[in-house]
Write a protein that holds these residues in place. Structure first.
Motif, mmCIF file in Angstrom:
data_model
loop_
_atom_site.group_PDB
_atom_site.id
_atom_site.type_symbol
_atom_site.label_atom_id
_atom_site.label_comp_id
_atom_site.label_asym_id
_atom_site.label_seq_id
_atom_site.Cartn_x
_atom_site.Cartn_y
_atom_site.Cartn_z
ATOM 1 N N ARG A 171 18.195 -0.659 -10.583
ATOM 2 C CA ARG A 171 18.029 0.902 -10.630
ATOM 3 C C ARG A 171 16.968 1.232 -9.501
ATOM 4 N NH1 ARG A 171 16.553 4.372 -15.634
ATOM 5 N NH2 ARG A 171 16.866 5.753 -14.113
ATOM 6 N N PRO A 172 17.860 1.133 -8.134
ATOM 7 C CA PRO A 172 17.053 1.487 -6.812
ATOM 8 C C PRO A 172 15.917 2.599 -6.867
ATOM 9 C CG PRO A 172 19.309 1.026 -6.351
ATOM 10 C CD PRO A 172 19.192 1.382 -7.866
ATOM 11 N N ASP A 173 16.291 3.494 -7.645
ATOM 12 C CA ASP A 173 15.266 4.711 -7.742
ATOM 13 C C ASP A 173 14.123 4.457 -8.575
ATOM 14 O OD1 ASP A 173 17.162 4.444 -10.038
ATOM 15 O OD2 ASP A 173 16.271 6.451 -10.699
ATOM 16 N N ARG A 174 13.955 3.347 -9.206
ATOM 17 C CA ARG A 174 13.019 2.798 -10.162
ATOM 18 C C ARG A 174 12.144 1.527 -9.466
ATOM 19 N NH1 ARG A 174 12.558 5.247 -15.034
ATOM 20 N NH2 ARG A 174 13.637 7.210 -14.932
ATOM 21 N N ASP A 175 12.819 0.977 -8.453
ATOM 22 C CA ASP A 175 12.177 -0.437 -7.977
ATOM 23 C C ASP A 175 10.744 -0.271 -7.308
ATOM 24 O OD1 ASP A 175 14.433 -1.985 -8.958
ATOM 25 O OD2 ASP A 175 15.539 -1.824 -7.037
ATOM 26 N N LEU A 176 10.023 -1.073 -7.229
ATOM 27 C CA LEU A 176 8.689 -0.864 -6.535
ATOM 28 C C LEU A 176 8.447 -2.371 -6.027
ATOM 29 C CD1 LEU A 176 6.367 -1.818 -8.646
ATOM 30 C CD2 LEU A 176 7.173 0.237 -9.706
ATOM 31 N N VAL A 177 7.580 -2.227 -5.033
ATOM 32 C CA VAL A 177 6.842 -3.516 -4.525
ATOM 33 C C VAL A 177 5.518 -3.269 -4.243
ATOM 34 C CG1 VAL A 177 7.338 -2.897 -2.022
ATOM 35 C CG2 VAL A 177 6.924 -5.289 -2.666
ATOM 36 N N ALA A 178 4.766 -4.191 -4.812
ATOM 37 C CA ALA A 178 3.217 -3.981 -4.620
ATOM 38 C C ALA A 178 2.586 -5.256 -4.186
ATOM 39 C CB ALA A 178 2.397 -3.369 -5.908
ATOM 40 N N VAL A 179 1.419 -5.231 -3.643
ATOM 41 C CA VAL A 179 0.561 -6.296 -3.385
ATOM 42 C C VAL A 179 -0.773 -6.403 -4.069
ATOM 43 C CG1 VAL A 179 -0.687 -7.470 -1.491
ATOM 44 C CG2 VAL A 179 1.305 -6.097 -1.071
ATOM 45 N N LEU A 180 -0.653 -7.519 -4.856
ATOM 46 C CA LEU A 180 -1.851 -7.802 -5.710
ATOM 47 C C LEU A 180 -3.122 -8.414 -4.859
ATOM 48 C CD1 LEU A 180 -3.285 -7.467 -8.613
ATOM 49 C CD2 LEU A 180 -2.611 -10.159 -8.621
ATOM 50 N N GLU A 181 -4.224 -7.606 -4.952
ATOM 51 C CA GLU A 181 -5.754 -8.412 -4.129
ATOM 52 C C GLU A 181 -6.644 -8.319 -5.106
ATOM 53 O OE1 GLU A 181 -4.448 -6.986 0.193
ATOM 54 O OE2 GLU A 181 -5.496 -5.632 -1.027
ATOM 55 N N ARG A 182 -7.742 -9.295 -4.867
ATOM 56 C CA ARG A 182 -8.785 -9.187 -5.649
ATOM 57 C C ARG A 182 -10.075 -8.685 -4.638
ATOM 58 N NH1 ARG A 182 -13.618 -12.333 -6.767
ATOM 59 N NH2 ARG A 182 -13.087 -13.600 -4.856
ATOM 60 N N ILE A 183 -10.583 -7.659 -5.303
ATOM 61 C CA ILE A 183 -11.647 -6.983 -4.340
ATOM 62 C C ILE A 183 -13.062 -6.899 -4.605
ATOM 63 C CG2 ILE A 183 -9.750 -5.299 -3.671
ATOM 64 C CD1 ILE A 183 -10.747 -3.340 -5.446
ATOM 65 N N GLY A 184 -13.459 -7.898 -5.835
ATOM 66 C CA GLY A 184 -14.487 -7.824 -6.282
ATOM 67 C C GLY A 184 -14.793 -9.029 -7.436
ATOM 68 N N GLU A 185 -15.857 -8.989 -7.942
ATOM 69 C CA GLU A 185 -15.934 -9.756 -9.024
ATOM 70 C C GLU A 185 -15.444 -9.305 -10.351
ATOM 71 O OE1 GLU A 185 -17.191 -12.797 -9.206
ATOM 72 O OE2 GLU A 185 -17.822 -12.780 -7.020
#
Length: 220
Positions: A182-196
């Motif tokens: 479902r292209p209208d629901r697809d998503l991409v994200a980047v996970l990063e650690r930003i602290g303890e």
């Protein structure tokens, strides 16, 4: 007297040596099944899975950060943006990104406005429930509560980031599990650690409202 062997005799000796070596060298054990302790799932490269639309959004991540922060700084918003700290710093990523599986508290911060100068420059939402779990296909992120609930698999990228490919469930819909369908629901994200014990998911160019979404994660 020097004894000379005929070629056929030499060939037989070589074959016997190979057979003997194979007989004395045990084969390596097969990898354990994924449900056994110590098993490690082998994930495909996210670049072979991502859709063209999401690849375009990912490639323009820096532009999303730039525009969204400009709008957040000059337009009115909702919530306490100053309280977010490093969450809205594009350069906040730290090493050792892989998060432990478990339950998390999470909140979404939307930056920028697809409505231009008339829209809200930022919206800081309250806390919801999220989860990261180990599956046979790798780590999976799920937002469990709220009207917008993204979920998807986390793919290793480097020591500072993982890539999430997932889908969005809205309102009372069941959890999304249909990336690429479902292209209208697809998503991409980047996970990063930003602290303890603090992570964020960075979603460039969401389908609605903002130009950059951030989902802050802290263990529950």
């Amino acid at each position: 007297m020097l004894r000379l062997f005929r070629p056929s005799v030499l060939g037989a000796i070589a074959i016997a040596a190979v057979v003997s070596a194979c007989a004395t060298t045990p084969s390596p054990p097969p990898p354990p099944p994924l449900d056994e302790p110590g098993a490690r799932p082998v994930l495909r490269d996210w670049r072979t899975i991502i859709t063209p639309g999401d690849r375009d959004r990912y490639d323009r991540l820096d532009a999303a950060w730039s525009l969204a922060l400009q709008q957040a700084r000059r337009q009115r918003g909702s919530g306490d943006l100053a309280s977010t700290g490093e969450l809205i710093d594009p350069d906040a990523a730290r090493p050792s990104v892989i998060p432990p599986a478990g339950d998390y508290r999470c909140r979404t911060v939307k930056l920028g406005s697809q409505g231009g100068e008339d829209g809200l420059g930022y919206v800081v939402y309250s806390w919801f429930a999220c989860r990261i779990e180990q599956t046979p296909n790798g780590l999976k992120f799920s937002k469990l509560t709220g009207s917008q609930r993204p979920s998807g698999l986390l793919f290793p990228e480097n020591d500072r980031s993982m890539i999430l490919l997932g889908s969005m469930a809205l309102a009372d819909e069941p959890p999304a599990n249909s990336y690429g369908q479902r292209p209208d629901r697809d998503l991409v994200a980047v996970l990063e650690r930003i602290g303890e014990r603090r992570w964020r998911l960075v979603l460039p160019w969401p389908r609605n409202e903002s130009n950059l979404d951030l989902i802050e994660l802290v263990p529950a």
